[in-house]
Design an enzyme around this catalytic site. Structure first.
Site, PDB file in Angstrom:
ATOM      1  N   HIS A  27       0.692  -1.159  -0.402  1.00 17.49           N
ATOM      2  CA  HIS A  27      -0.042   0.452   0.088  1.00 17.49           C
ATOM      3  C   HIS A  27       0.725   0.796   0.008  1.00 17.49           C
ATOM      4  O   HIS A  27       0.588   2.292   1.137  1.00 17.49           O
ATOM      5  CB  HIS A  27      -1.078   0.120   0.879  1.00 17.49           C
ATOM      6  N   HIS A  60      -5.090  -9.308  14.012  1.00 17.33           N
ATOM      7  CA  HIS A  60      -5.416  -8.105  13.605  1.00 17.33           C
ATOM      8  C   HIS A  60      -5.908  -8.204  12.146  1.00 17.33           C
ATOM      9  O   HIS A  60      -6.041  -8.814  11.920  1.00 17.33           O
ATOM     10  CB  HIS A  60      -4.019  -7.688  13.002  1.00 17.33           C
ATOM     11  N   GLU A 120      -6.375  -6.291   9.234  1.00 19.47           N
ATOM     12  CA  GLU A 120      -5.563  -5.972   7.701  1.00 19.47           C
ATOM     13  C   GLU A 120      -5.286  -7.692   7.049  1.00 19.47           C
ATOM     14  O   GLU A 120      -4.834  -8.676   7.789  1.00 19.47           O
ATOM     15  CB  GLU A 120      -4.961  -5.604   7.825  1.00 19.47           C
ATOM     16  N   ASP A 149      -2.877  -8.554   5.280  1.00 22.63           N
ATOM     17  CA  ASP A 149      -1.936 -10.126   4.884  1.00 22.63           C
ATOM     18  C   ASP A 149      -2.568 -10.510   6.407  1.00 22.63           C
ATOM     19  O   ASP A 149      -1.583 -11.430   6.429  1.00 22.63           O
ATOM     20  CB  ASP A 149      -1.123  -8.560   5.368  1.00 22.63           C
ATOM     21  N   HIS A 200      -2.118  -1.183  14.671  1.00 19.84           N
ATOM     22  CA  HIS A 200      -2.519   0.668  13.701  1.00 19.84           C
ATOM     23  C   HIS A 200      -3.765   0.526  13.067  1.00 19.84           C
ATOM     24  O   HIS A 200      -4.339   1.984  12.575  1.00 19.84           O
ATOM     25  CB  HIS A 200      -1.249   0.463  12.745  1.00 19.84           C
ATOM     26  N   ASP A 246       1.191  -6.186  14.387  1.00 19.83           N
ATOM     27  CA  ASP A 246       2.364  -5.651  13.181  1.00 19.83           C
ATOM     28  C   ASP A 246       3.512  -4.939  14.417  1.00 19.83           C
ATOM     29  O   ASP A 246       4.293  -4.356  13.390  1.00 19.83           O
ATOM     30  CB  ASP A 246       1.483  -4.138  12.437  1.00 19.83           C
ATOM     31  N   TYR A 264       9.284   0.907   8.591  1.00 17.41           N
ATOM     32  CA  TYR A 264       8.624   0.096   9.391  1.00 17.41           C
ATOM     33  C   TYR A 264       7.769   1.020  10.434  1.00 17.41           C
ATOM     34  O   TYR A 264       6.599   1.254   9.745  1.00 17.41           O
ATOM     35  CB  TYR A 264       7.965  -1.097  10.135  1.00 17.41           C
ATOM     36  N   HIS A 321       5.210  -9.639  10.486  1.00 17.84           N
ATOM     37  CA  HIS A 321       6.176  -9.601   9.773  1.00 17.84           C
ATOM     38  C   HIS A 321       7.542  -9.280   9.743  1.00 17.84           C
ATOM     39  O   HIS A 321       7.844  -8.915  10.981  1.00 17.84           O
ATOM     40  CB  HIS A 321       6.098  -7.873   8.783  1.00 17.84           C
TER      41      HIS A 321
HETATM   42 FE1  FEO Z   1      -2.048  -4.120   8.946  1.00 21.81          FE
HETATM   43 FE2  FEO Z   1       0.610  -6.162   8.676  1.00 21.81          FE
HETATM   44  O1  FEO Z   1      -1.264  -5.087   8.647  1.00 21.81           O
END
Ligand code: FEO
Length: 393
Positions: free
Chosen positions: A25, A79, A81, A83, A145, A164, A192, A225
């Site tokens: 993104h 989370h 999101e 991913d 986040h 994250d 990041y 991640h």
């Molecule tokens: Fe907020 Fe790695 O997604």
């Protein structure tokens, strides 16, 4: 395929490696990324987070190398999101008995993303799920986040799974920090933070305080991640504490674009003045560097000097775009100013200074503008401005 990694007895990384993702993104991921999912096996078993939907088979085969995925009891959604939650619908469809677990905001977000009639167990800060021999404890991490964000803590193993938080977009064959070059891992962690977590920085110290108050010792941090902080959890916690307090180095960034090299010539003369005073500085051409890389540099510099030609009575578009991006990321405790060349109006310089003030950056000088091409006297003024910038540190 790389095997699952065992963090501690009965705790496994079963995520996926995305070696070739280069864009996230609007953020460049030159070292790829990983989507980390963790399998926690007590008498019952929990899967904490999943992976991007396309990586579901990879995650599943890692789980299958350890156990029958049909025997997983809980799927913890830290989370929503995509991913991390992209494979949730695939998992839930294949193993419909699995109990989904999320925060109140997580439940709402799951419903808005996937429009399924799932029965989801709601958890809040301090709630626990006993697996037998292992206990999951939850900590809501509102807006870190997203509103749904949650950390899961493995009590017996002292492992924090903060999704994250503390992550890095970094694909590596090796799963742990001590198996990789620490400088590279920290570099990606800084990028990041600078691009994702910086606008939320004021929320981080209270959360770290809350973790301390809960008396939970952290021996390992396993983010969603990048690599797992096995040997250096204290280092990344200290880095987060510094970054969220706006701690930066005595370093100046000269960030500019140029039409006919006049603003670039001014940039070099200003850099000369800063160097004359013995202060570290760096020239960053906006069109030669991606904004997400520039943000990593901004995170660790105290002074930001923006150079722009005036075009159409305003800021050069590439510089304006960077300023908009920077404003959204809410930089902390920075100083700055503007400079640039112009043909007849010179509106870019006050416009940049106004933009800097608008995002809370202390403007240390009205800046310098030069008509058309800088002459010797103009360049001397640029050097003097550089010396003044250095003196502000
Ligand atoms: Fe907020 Fe790695 O997604």
């Amino acid at each position: 395929m790389e095997k699952p990694a065992e963090l501690k007895d009965g705790v496994y990384w079963v995520g996926a490696l995305d070696w070739n993702v280069r864009e996230f993104h609007g953020y460049t991921t030159s070292r790829g990324s990983t989507y980390n999912a963790y399998l926690v096996r007590g008498e019952k078993t929990a899967l904490v987070d999943t992976v991007k939907a396309g990586f579901f088979p990879e995650m599943l085969s890692r789980i299958e190398s350890i156990m029958d995925p049909a025997d997983i009891d809980y799927l913890i959604v830290n989370h929503v999101e995509m991913d991390h939650s992209g494979a949730v619908p695939l998992f839930a469809e294949r193993f419909p008995h699995v109990q989904l677990v999320a925060t109140d905001n997580g439940i709402k977000a799951l419903q808005r993303h996937y429009r399924k009639e799932w029965s989801i167990q709601k958890v809040k800060t301090g709630d626990e799920i006993a697996l037998g021999r292992k206990t999951l404890q939850f900590l809501e991490a509102y807006m870190l986040h997203w509103p749904d964000s949650m950390f899961t803590y493995l009590k017996e193993d002292c492992i924090l799974l903060p999704n994250d938080g503390f992550g890095q977009h970094f694909a590596s064959y090796h799963r742990f920090d001590d198996e990789n070059t620490l400088e590279t891992v920290m570099d990606e962690a800084a990028k990041y933070f600078g691009n994702i977590l910086m606008p939320l920085a004021p929320l981080i110290p209270p959360l770290l305080k809350k973790v301390k108050k809960m008396g939970i010792p952290i021996e390992m941090i396993a983010p969603s991640h990048g690599v797992i902080w096995r040997s250096h959890p204290d280092k990344i916690i200290q880095a987060y504490s510094d970054w969220s307090a706006g701690v930066a180095e005595d370093r100046v960034l000269i960030i500019y674009d140029t039409m006919w090299q006049s603003t670039a010539t001014m940039a070099r003369a200003i850099a000369q003045g800063i160097s004359n005073a013995g202060v570290e500085n760096k020239l960053i051409h906006v069109r030669r560097n991606h904004r997400s890389d520039i943000m990593k540099e901004i995170l660790s510099a105290k002074v930001l000097v923006f150079g722009s030609p005036t075009i159409n009575e305003g800021i050069f578009p590439t510089v304006a775009e960077l300023l908009i991006y920077l404003k959204g990321l809410r930089p902390l405790k920075k100083k700055g100013l503007a400079f640039g060349s112009y043909g007849w109006g010179g509106e870019a310089i006050p416009a940049i200074n106004d933009a800097l003030k608008g995002m809370g950056i202390e403007v240390i000088d009205p800046g310098l503008s030069v008509m058309y091409v800088p002459g010797d006297e103009d360049l001397e003024n640029c050097v003097k401005l550089g010396e003044k910038i250095a003196a502000s540190l």
